[in-house]
Write a protein that holds these residues in place. Structure first.
Motif, PDB file in Angstrom:
ATOM      1  N   LEU A   1      72.287  25.934 -84.980  1.00 37.32           N
ATOM      2  CA  LEU A   1      72.133  27.264 -85.572  1.00 37.32           C
ATOM      3  C   LEU A   1      72.903  28.318 -84.787  1.00 37.32           C
ATOM      4  O   LEU A   1      73.570  29.175 -85.364  1.00 37.32           O
ATOM      5  N   ASP A   2      72.819  28.250 -83.476  1.00 43.56           N
ATOM      6  CA  ASP A   2      73.459  29.268 -82.640  1.00 43.56           C
ATOM      7  C   ASP A   2      74.979  29.230 -82.764  1.00 43.56           C
ATOM      8  O   ASP A   2      75.630  30.257 -82.623  1.00 43.56           O
TER       9      ASP A   2
ATOM     10  N   ASP B   1      76.568  28.405 -85.539  1.00 42.71           N
ATOM     11  CA  ASP B   1      76.945  28.679 -86.927  1.00 42.71           C
ATOM     12  C   ASP B   1      77.609  30.047 -87.056  1.00 42.71           C
ATOM     13  O   ASP B   1      77.142  31.023 -86.479  1.00 42.71           O
TER      14      ASP B   1
ATOM     15  N   ARG C   1      72.654  30.624 -90.196  1.00 41.64           N
ATOM     16  CA  ARG C   1      71.647  30.763 -89.146  1.00 41.64           C
ATOM     17  C   ARG C   1      70.749  31.974 -89.345  1.00 41.64           C
ATOM     18  O   ARG C   1      69.617  31.996 -88.885  1.00 41.64           O
ATOM     19  N   GLU C   2      71.255  32.998 -90.032  1.00 40.46           N
ATOM     20  CA  GLU C   2      70.464  34.215 -90.210  1.00 40.46           C
ATOM     21  C   GLU C   2      69.176  33.955 -90.970  1.00 40.46           C
ATOM     22  O   GLU C   2      68.203  34.682 -90.796  1.00 40.46           O
TER      23      GLU C   2
ATOM     24  N   TRP D   1      66.631  33.359 -88.190  1.00 41.24           N
ATOM     25  CA  TRP D   1      66.371  34.353 -87.139  1.00 41.24           C
ATOM     26  C   TRP D   1      64.888  34.656 -87.112  1.00 41.24           C
ATOM     27  O   TRP D   1      64.232  34.754 -88.159  1.00 41.24           O
TER      28      TRP D   1
ATOM     29  N   TYR E   1      65.199  31.453 -83.088  1.00 43.30           N
ATOM     30  CA  TYR E   1      65.175  30.923 -84.438  1.00 43.30           C
ATOM     31  C   TYR E   1      63.834  30.236 -84.656  1.00 43.30           C
ATOM     32  O   TYR E   1      63.191  29.795 -83.703  1.00 43.30           O
TER      33      TYR E   1
END
Length: 151
Positions: free
Chosen positions: A66-67, A69, A74-75, A78, A92
């Protein structure tokens, strides 16, 4: 004697997975901070948290995926976006049976160098998370009302 703060400000320390998240800034503006806390609790209560984006992978691996992406995917994951107080940590969350929260400190100036580059994982039943965060927001609001004569 410490610095006197306006009644709308409080010192708050947040802990998760045995780590203090508020290492850089622990002074909050109570009305907006409590609102952000309640929004996260409500989101979890509604189960408006995405399911695991990559079942079968370790939480640390999911964090790194995710980090890294850059597409905006990834949002959707969050979590705990509660302002400057926690802007020193990337966080996340996703749902399995529990709410899984994965996070890492990113600032080079983080006071605990051994934490840099590590991913931390917290697992909590969703209802327990929501109740705990709601109760903390209620406590902050109560203290704010008790101290601020304008309310």
């Amino acid at each position: 004697m410490g610095e006197v703060q306006p009644p709308s400000l409080r010192v708050v320390d947040l802990w998760m997975a045995g780590k203090r998240l508020t290492t850089d800034d622990n002074s909050v503006f109570v009305p907006s901070f409590a609102h952000a806390m309640r929004a996260s609790a409500a989101r979890v209560n509604r189960r408006d948290v995405k399911p695991c984006p990559s079942p079968g992978r370790a939480p640390e691996e999911i964090f790194r995926m995710l980090d890294a992406d850059e597409t905006g995917f990834r949002e959707q994951f969050w979590f705990i976006q509660w302002g400057e107080t926690v802007d020193n940590v990337s966080t996340y969350a996703y749902l399995e049976d529990d709410l899984v929260i994965v996070f890492a400190f990113w600032r080079a100036s983080h006071p605990f160098a051994e934490d840099l580059g590590k991913v931390f994982v917290a697992r909590i039943p969703p209802d327990e998370f929501a109740v705990t965060v709601e109760e903390a927001a209620d406590l902050l609001d109560k203290e704010f009302v008790d101290v601020d004569p304008r309310r």
